[in-house]
Design a protein around this motif. Structure first.
Motif, PDB file in Angstrom:
ATOM      1  N   GLY A   1     -70.609 -69.510 -45.406  1.00  0.00           N
ATOM      2  CA  GLY A   1     -69.504 -69.169 -44.510  1.00  0.00           C
ATOM      3  C   GLY A   1     -68.459 -68.265 -45.135  1.00  0.00           C
ATOM      4  N   GLN A   2     -68.467 -68.137 -46.471  1.00  0.00           N
ATOM      5  CA  GLN A   2     -67.440 -67.367 -47.161  1.00  0.00           C
ATOM      6  C   GLN A   2     -67.881 -65.975 -47.585  1.00  0.00           C
ATOM      7  OE1 GLN A   2     -64.143 -68.241 -48.050  1.00  0.00           O
ATOM      8  NE2 GLN A   2     -64.398 -69.968 -46.651  1.00  0.00           N
ATOM      9  N   VAL A   3     -69.116 -65.870 -48.065  1.00  0.00           N
ATOM     10  CA  VAL A   3     -69.564 -64.630 -48.700  1.00  0.00           C
ATOM     11  C   VAL A   3     -70.874 -64.162 -48.069  1.00  0.00           C
ATOM     12  CG1 VAL A   3     -70.149 -63.505 -50.874  1.00  0.00           C
ATOM     13  CG2 VAL A   3     -68.556 -65.428 -50.862  1.00  0.00           C
ATOM     14  N   PRO A   4     -70.921 -62.970 -47.514  1.00  0.00           N
ATOM     15  CA  PRO A   4     -72.193 -62.439 -47.012  1.00  0.00           C
ATOM     16  C   PRO A   4     -73.078 -62.045 -48.191  1.00  0.00           C
ATOM     17  CG  PRO A   4     -70.464 -60.793 -46.791  1.00  0.00           C
ATOM     18  CD  PRO A   4     -69.791 -62.038 -47.282  1.00  0.00           C
ATOM     19  N   TRP A   5     -74.252 -62.655 -48.298  1.00  0.00           N
ATOM     20  CA  TRP A   5     -75.137 -62.323 -49.410  1.00  0.00           C
ATOM     21  C   TRP A   5     -76.047 -61.170 -49.013  1.00  0.00           C
ATOM     22  CZ3 TRP A   5     -80.446 -63.081 -48.768  1.00  0.00           C
ATOM     23  CH2 TRP A   5     -80.831 -63.885 -47.678  1.00  0.00           C
ATOM     24  N   SER A   6     -76.349 -60.321 -49.974  1.00  0.00           N
ATOM     25  CA  SER A   6     -77.159 -59.138 -49.705  1.00  0.00           C
ATOM     26  C   SER A   6     -78.547 -59.229 -50.311  1.00  0.00           C
ATOM     27  CB  SER A   6     -76.449 -57.882 -50.238  1.00  0.00           C
ATOM     28  OG  SER A   6     -76.172 -58.014 -51.617  1.00  0.00           O
ATOM     29  N   ALA A   7     -78.742 -60.112 -51.290  1.00  0.00           N
ATOM     30  CA  ALA A   7     -80.046 -60.270 -51.920  1.00  0.00           C
ATOM     31  C   ALA A   7     -80.153 -61.677 -52.481  1.00  0.00           C
ATOM     32  CB  ALA A   7     -80.248 -59.248 -53.041  1.00  0.00           C
ATOM     33  N   ALA A   8     -81.380 -62.182 -52.535  1.00  0.00           N
ATOM     34  CA  ALA A   8     -81.626 -63.520 -53.073  1.00  0.00           C
ATOM     35  C   ALA A   8     -82.946 -63.532 -53.818  1.00  0.00           C
ATOM     36  CB  ALA A   8     -81.627 -64.562 -51.958  1.00  0.00           C
ATOM     37  N   GLU A   9     -83.033 -64.398 -54.807  1.00  0.00           N
ATOM     38  CA  GLU A   9     -84.245 -64.543 -55.610  1.00  0.00           C
ATOM     39  C   GLU A   9     -84.552 -66.026 -55.747  1.00  0.00           C
ATOM     40  OE1 GLU A   9     -85.044 -62.537 -59.703  1.00  0.00           O
ATOM     41  OE2 GLU A   9     -84.132 -64.494 -60.124  1.00  0.00           O
ATOM     42  N   HIS A  10     -85.808 -66.393 -55.500  1.00  0.00           N
ATOM     43  CA  HIS A  10     -86.237 -67.774 -55.651  1.00  0.00           C
ATOM     44  C   HIS A  10     -87.240 -67.897 -56.797  1.00  0.00           C
ATOM     45  CE1 HIS A  10     -84.718 -68.219 -51.485  1.00  0.00           C
ATOM     46  NE2 HIS A  10     -84.624 -69.496 -51.774  1.00  0.00           N
ATOM     47  N   VAL A  11     -87.111 -68.959 -57.562  1.00  0.00           N
ATOM     48  CA  VAL A  11     -88.085 -69.317 -58.584  1.00  0.00           C
ATOM     49  C   VAL A  11     -88.465 -70.773 -58.337  1.00  0.00           C
ATOM     50  CG1 VAL A  11     -88.534 -69.632 -61.046  1.00  0.00           C
ATOM     51  CG2 VAL A  11     -87.120 -67.708 -60.274  1.00  0.00           C
ATOM     52  N   ILE A  12     -89.766 -71.049 -58.295  1.00  0.00           N
ATOM     53  CA  ILE A  12     -90.253 -72.392 -58.000  1.00  0.00           C
ATOM     54  C   ILE A  12     -91.124 -72.850 -59.157  1.00  0.00           C
ATOM     55  CG2 ILE A  12     -91.577 -73.808 -56.371  1.00  0.00           C
ATOM     56  CD1 ILE A  12     -91.017 -71.438 -54.346  1.00  0.00           C
ATOM     57  N   ARG A  13     -90.893 -74.068 -59.623  1.00  0.00           N
ATOM     58  CA  ARG A  13     -91.685 -74.555 -60.753  1.00  0.00           C
ATOM     59  C   ARG A  13     -91.765 -76.078 -60.693  1.00  0.00           C
ATOM     60  NH1 ARG A  13     -88.049 -76.354 -64.692  1.00  0.00           N
ATOM     61  NH2 ARG A  13     -85.894 -75.656 -64.381  1.00  0.00           N
ATOM     62  N   ALA A  14     -92.686 -76.597 -61.451  1.00  0.00           N
ATOM     63  CA  ALA A  14     -92.822 -78.044 -61.605  1.00  0.00           C
ATOM     64  C   ALA A  14     -92.138 -78.464 -62.898  1.00  0.00           C
ATOM     65  CB  ALA A  14     -94.296 -78.440 -61.634  1.00  0.00           C
ATOM     66  N   ALA A  15     -91.624 -79.685 -62.917  1.00  0.00           N
ATOM     67  CA  ALA A  15     -90.966 -80.193 -64.120  1.00  0.00           C
ATOM     68  C   ALA A  15     -91.090 -81.708 -64.144  1.00  0.00           C
ATOM     69  CB  ALA A  15     -89.494 -79.784 -64.149  1.00  0.00           C
ATOM     70  N   ALA A  16     -91.074 -82.260 -65.347  1.00  0.00           N
ATOM     71  CA  ALA A  16     -91.044 -83.712 -65.500  1.00  0.00           C
ATOM     72  C   ALA A  16     -89.584 -84.159 -65.580  1.00  0.00           C
ATOM     73  CB  ALA A  16     -91.801 -84.124 -66.760  1.00  0.00           C
ATOM     74  N   ALA A  17     -89.257 -85.234 -64.916  1.00  0.00           N
ATOM     75  CA  ALA A  17     -87.874 -85.711 -64.883  1.00  0.00           C
ATOM     76  C   ALA A  17     -87.443 -86.197 -66.266  1.00  0.00           C
ATOM     77  CB  ALA A  17     -87.737 -86.837 -63.864  1.00  0.00           C
ATOM     78  N   ASP A  18     -86.354 -85.594 -66.793  1.00  0.00           N
ATOM     79  CA  ASP A  18     -85.779 -86.130 -68.023  1.00  0.00           C
ATOM     80  C   ASP A  18     -84.980 -87.382 -67.664  1.00  0.00           C
ATOM     81  OD1 ASP A  18     -83.397 -85.216 -66.890  1.00  0.00           O
ATOM     82  OD2 ASP A  18     -83.293 -83.432 -68.155  1.00  0.00           O
ATOM     83  N   ALA A  19     -84.378 -88.003 -68.663  1.00  0.00           N
ATOM     84  CA  ALA A  19     -83.694 -89.279 -68.432  1.00  0.00           C
ATOM     85  C   ALA A  19     -82.567 -89.139 -67.405  1.00  0.00           C
ATOM     86  CB  ALA A  19     -83.145 -89.818 -69.752  1.00  0.00           C
ATOM     87  N   GLU A  20     -81.798 -88.043 -67.500  1.00  0.00           N
ATOM     88  CA  GLU A  20     -80.673 -87.847 -66.581  1.00  0.00           C
ATOM     89  C   GLU A  20     -81.161 -87.613 -65.154  1.00  0.00           C
ATOM     90  OE1 GLU A  20     -76.803 -84.870 -65.955  1.00  0.00           O
ATOM     91  OE2 GLU A  20     -78.077 -84.692 -67.730  1.00  0.00           O
TER      92      GLU A  20
END
Length: 252
Positions: free
Chosen positions: A183-202
């Protein structure tokens, strides 16, 4: 298959005791699942137990359980019984939308929680995420999104205050940063990165998982007129989320 959990609710025909009882069984089980009383993995009472509890035929119980299975709320396993399924969410790779919409599409109540909010100067790790040109003040946010009684995903976000100075004064207690930024900033470009990961303790503690459990991580950077705006990392339990991409043939 119903379009949503709400489609499971029917108005029984007047005087039709079997239909009324079927709907009562269906509604009772659905409500326990949606409320979180019966969590994913919970074994639902066996058919003969439900038949005795509701004083009905086994066929009526079977019909209700079959409808719940079609709706994706339960999983029926031969010789083992019926179990509550973890809701399966889908996200479109090339879209930027509100997580609330993802959760509500599952027919579950949505809740947002701000976990931490820190204003600080960008470091080397931050520049790796936002871009090498970022050197001023950042806002680092950690949020958790809930679907019903369970965590849905954890959001770890950096906002470039040079691009969005208004964010420094925003509390983000009632509103998640994603829809606020749209609602605040019109974005002009976006980049997605998708990956698998194992959950650390946090992460495991944040999502209610066991350490090392598989997770799906979606990272997104957005720009406005070549200026980095935000980098966000969403971490989902891997067995509760899917990523969808739709393509069309190129003219060439």
């Amino acid at each position: 298959m119903p379009d949503s959990i709400a489609d499971l609710v029917e108005t029984p025909e007047s005087g039709d005791a079997a239909t009324s009882l079927y709907q009562r069984i269906l509604n009772d089980i659905r409500d326990r699942i949606v409320s979180g009383e019966w969590e994913p993995g919970y074994r639902i009472p066996f058919e003969h137990e439900l038949t005795e509890e509701y004083g009905c035929s086994r066929m009526t119980v079977n019909k209700a359980l079959s409808q719940l299975a079609k709706a994706g709320l339960i999983e029926r396993r031969r010789r083992s019984g019926s179990f509550v399924r973890r809701p399966q969410s889908q996200a479109a790779v090339l879209e930027i939308h509100d997580i609330r919409i993802e959760v509500e599409a599952l027919g579950l109540p949505y809740r947002y929680e701000l976990m931490s909010q820190i204003k600080r100067r960008a470091g080397a790790g931050d520049r790796d995420r936002l871009g090498s040109s970022v050197s001023g003040q950042l806002l680092a946010l950690k949020c958790r999104h809930h679907a019903g009684a369970r965590p849905f995903c954890v959001e770890d976000r950096l906002i470039n205050l040079a691009a969005v100075p208004e964010a420094a004064d925003e509390e983000f207690i009632e509103t998640a940063p994603g829809p606020w930024l749209i609602g605040q900033v019109p974005w002009s470009a976006a980049e997605h990165v998708i990956r698998a990961a194992a959950a650390d303790a946090e992460t495991a503690a944040d999502l209610g998982l066991s350490a090392g459990a598989p997770c799906l991580v979606i990272e997104r950077r957005t720009w406005s007129a070549e200026r980095p705006v935000t980098h966000v990392r969403f971490t989902y339990p891997a067995n509760a989320h899917a990523v969808v991409a739709r393509f069309t043939p190129s003219d060439s």
